[in-house]
Write an enzyme that holds these catalytic residues in place. Structure first.
Site, PDB file in Angstrom:
ATOM      1  CG  ASP A  16      -2.079   0.911   1.160  1.00  0.00           C
ATOM      2  OD1 ASP A  16      -2.172   1.673   0.185  1.00  0.00           O
ATOM      3  OD2 ASP A  16      -2.909   0.911   2.084  1.00  0.00           O
ATOM      4  CG  HIS A 209      -6.417   0.299   5.852  1.00  0.00           C
ATOM      5  ND1 HIS A 209      -5.386  -0.478   5.384  1.00  0.00           N
ATOM      6  CD2 HIS A 209      -6.292   1.478   5.214  1.00  0.00           C
ATOM      7  CE1 HIS A 209      -4.679   0.208   4.499  1.00  0.00           C
ATOM      8  NE2 HIS A 209      -5.209   1.400   4.374  1.00  0.00           N
ATOM      9  CG  HIS A 211      -5.480   6.401   4.531  1.00  0.00           C
ATOM     10  ND1 HIS A 211      -4.977   6.649   3.280  1.00  0.00           N
ATOM     11  CD2 HIS A 211      -5.614   5.055   4.602  1.00  0.00           C
ATOM     12  CE1 HIS A 211      -4.838   5.509   2.621  1.00  0.00           C
ATOM     13  NE2 HIS A 211      -5.214   4.526   3.396  1.00  0.00           N
ATOM     14  CB  CYS A 242      -6.104   6.643  -2.002  1.00  0.00           C
ATOM     15  SG  CYS A 242      -7.372   5.965  -3.101  1.00  0.00           S
ATOM     16  CG  ASN A 251      -1.751   3.536   4.585  1.00  0.00           C
ATOM     17  OD1 ASN A 251      -2.764   2.873   4.664  1.00  0.00           O
ATOM     18  ND2 ASN A 251      -1.114   3.697   3.431  1.00  0.00           N
TER      19      ASN A 251
END
Lengths: 307, 307
Positions: A16, A209, A211, A242, A251
């Site tokens: 990621d 999850h 950010h 993203c 993140n």
């Protein structure tokens, strides 16, 4: 709900995080960084993605990375697959990983922009993939992106998100990750959301999850923890973001999350100084100052003699 | 305790932030930045410190700054004084501000290193100062540094901190600020601490002053809010830190704090885009990237069309 005394943290930086880096990261560096993460004690690392290399060239060396990394035997490696074609490719090297992540966006518009399919089309494919993953003896983790809000549609209905989660669970996913893809969650909503999700999904591992788009990522993690959530994903060095929309930042930083949990007396099984070491190494590989705070301050134990 | 629906935020960047800047900030720039903060709707700004100019040269132009700024009439300006000598100097321009902050460190070692006196000596002086401040018709806000931990002594006893707070209140302080000077608080302790402080100090305004040393500053603020705390201090651009020990990083960023509260539906009375504008202006004045997150991402309303 009582605060969990121990949590699981999956390190997602190598997938990621790296996929959002504009400059190609040499395979040697990726391998070295993942090995450093393994030494820090992670039992879960997301390391690769079976996406089209022309779409995400940064991750084109996924199989080579899986081949070359050396992590402890109890480290579960995760790969992300966007569709059945990706799963076909992943299964060609089926013995190199343990967990497969499949995903959908809760928001129709974000899903369309991200994978160019409707949510229904994506879920039909996901049902088939989940069953194949389970049949292969692998763990299936489903991820629901934009669970807490969509940059295009605004608020996303909680019931809609949990319906998708239930469908994933019925198809065989043993873990559902709720992704705050563009950082739109706040701690009050995280508290409400995770209480509802844990209630609705008994026997399923519920993963947060978050950010850190506007700095409140750890507040969300704390609120989720207090609601009973015991599984988290984060990215060393606060890497990531993203691709849709542009400008979405990273993140939550693993080292900041771990530091917060340890200071609260919540166990992670991780060696914080080694996590920070890995993040500093990433900083040196990428050649720019990363945005986590512990990377500067070090663990609280170092406060008396700052380095 | 029910979550407060509205909070007070004091902007401390012009004092607590600027004093840690290594390069001298021209008075013109300070005035322009404080005026921008006034336009953003702050009703409380800490603007100056009456300390010896050879100790903190950055704030030597305090009186000129107080003279030249133009903020709305309902903005309460605060000045910090370290001792009776500083209060003498402040009172020479008594009509230029509304609130006076006096302080002590809860930790003996930190107090000694910071102001070269014992806690008892400092408190004896503080008793006298508080009474003089009140007699002048000014608001007295007392600050207890290292309330949540000391880099030299480790954990600081909660009872000791609250004893100091009570003594300040008896001397006339109407507000007690608890400072996490080197960022050693965690949200579990913030929750416990503010519940106890609010219980012990009825009728006194209890203010949380957190740092974001290891990234958990907003988690602490959220925990304090949930415990009933309705008054916060923060610094635009995440400016600030503490000179002792070296390496301690900044305060929580005002724009991140405001964004979190607004997203939760908690009112601040502030105009968030203007707070961000002021922080971006500070970034341009200081000539380096500041570490707040909203300064990059903008308010949540901008998420659909990132700038």
């Amino acid at each position: 709900m009582a605060r969990p005394q121990r949590v699981q943290i999956r390190e997602v930086g190598p997938r990621d995080g790296f996929q959002n880096e504009p400059e190609h990261i040499p395979t040697d560096d990726k391998v070295r960084l993942i090995n450093a993460l393994g030494r820090a004690g992670f039992t879960r690392i997301e390391v690769a993605s079976f996406v089209r290399p022309d779409v995400i060239p940064q991750l084109a060396d996924g199989v080579e990375v899986l081949d070359r990394i050396e992590v402890p035997d109890d480290t579960k490696l995760m790969v992300l697959v966007p569709n059945s074609k990706g799963l076909d490719n992943a299964l060609k090297v089926r013995d190199k990983f343990h967990e497969v992540a499949i995903f959908v966006s809760a928001s129709e518009t974000h899903n369309k922009k991200n994978v160019n399919r409707t949510v229904d089309e994506t879920m039909a494919d996901n049902d088939v993939m989940a069953k194949r993953i389970v049949a292969e003896g692998l763990d299936c983790a489903a991820v629901i992106a934009t669970s807490f809000g969509c940059p295009f549609e605004g608020k996303v209905d909680l019931g809609r998100v949990l319906d998708l989660a239930e469908r994933f669970a019925e198809a065989g996913a043993t873990e559902i990750g709720f992704g705050d893809t563009t950082g739109m969650c706040n701690p009050a909503y995280a508290s409400e959301f995770f209480a509802a999700a844990l209630d609705r999904l008994p026997g399923v591992e519920v993963t947060a999850h978050f950010h850190n788009t506007r700095g409140q990522g750890l507040a969300n993690a704390y609120a989720a923890l207090e609601a009973g959530c015991a599984s988290f994903e984060s990215s060393f060095g606060e890497l990531g973001g993203c691709p849709v929309p542009a400008g979405s930042t990273g993140n939550i930083a693993t080292e900041d999350l771990v530091s917060m949990f340890h200071e609260m007396g919540v166990e992670t099984g991780l060696d914080l100084p080694r996590v920070i070491e890995a993040a500093r190494e990433a900083q040196s590989v990428l050649g720019r100052k990363l945005t986590s705070h512990s990377i500067v301050a070090g663990p609280i134990e170092w406060a008396a003699s700052p380095r």
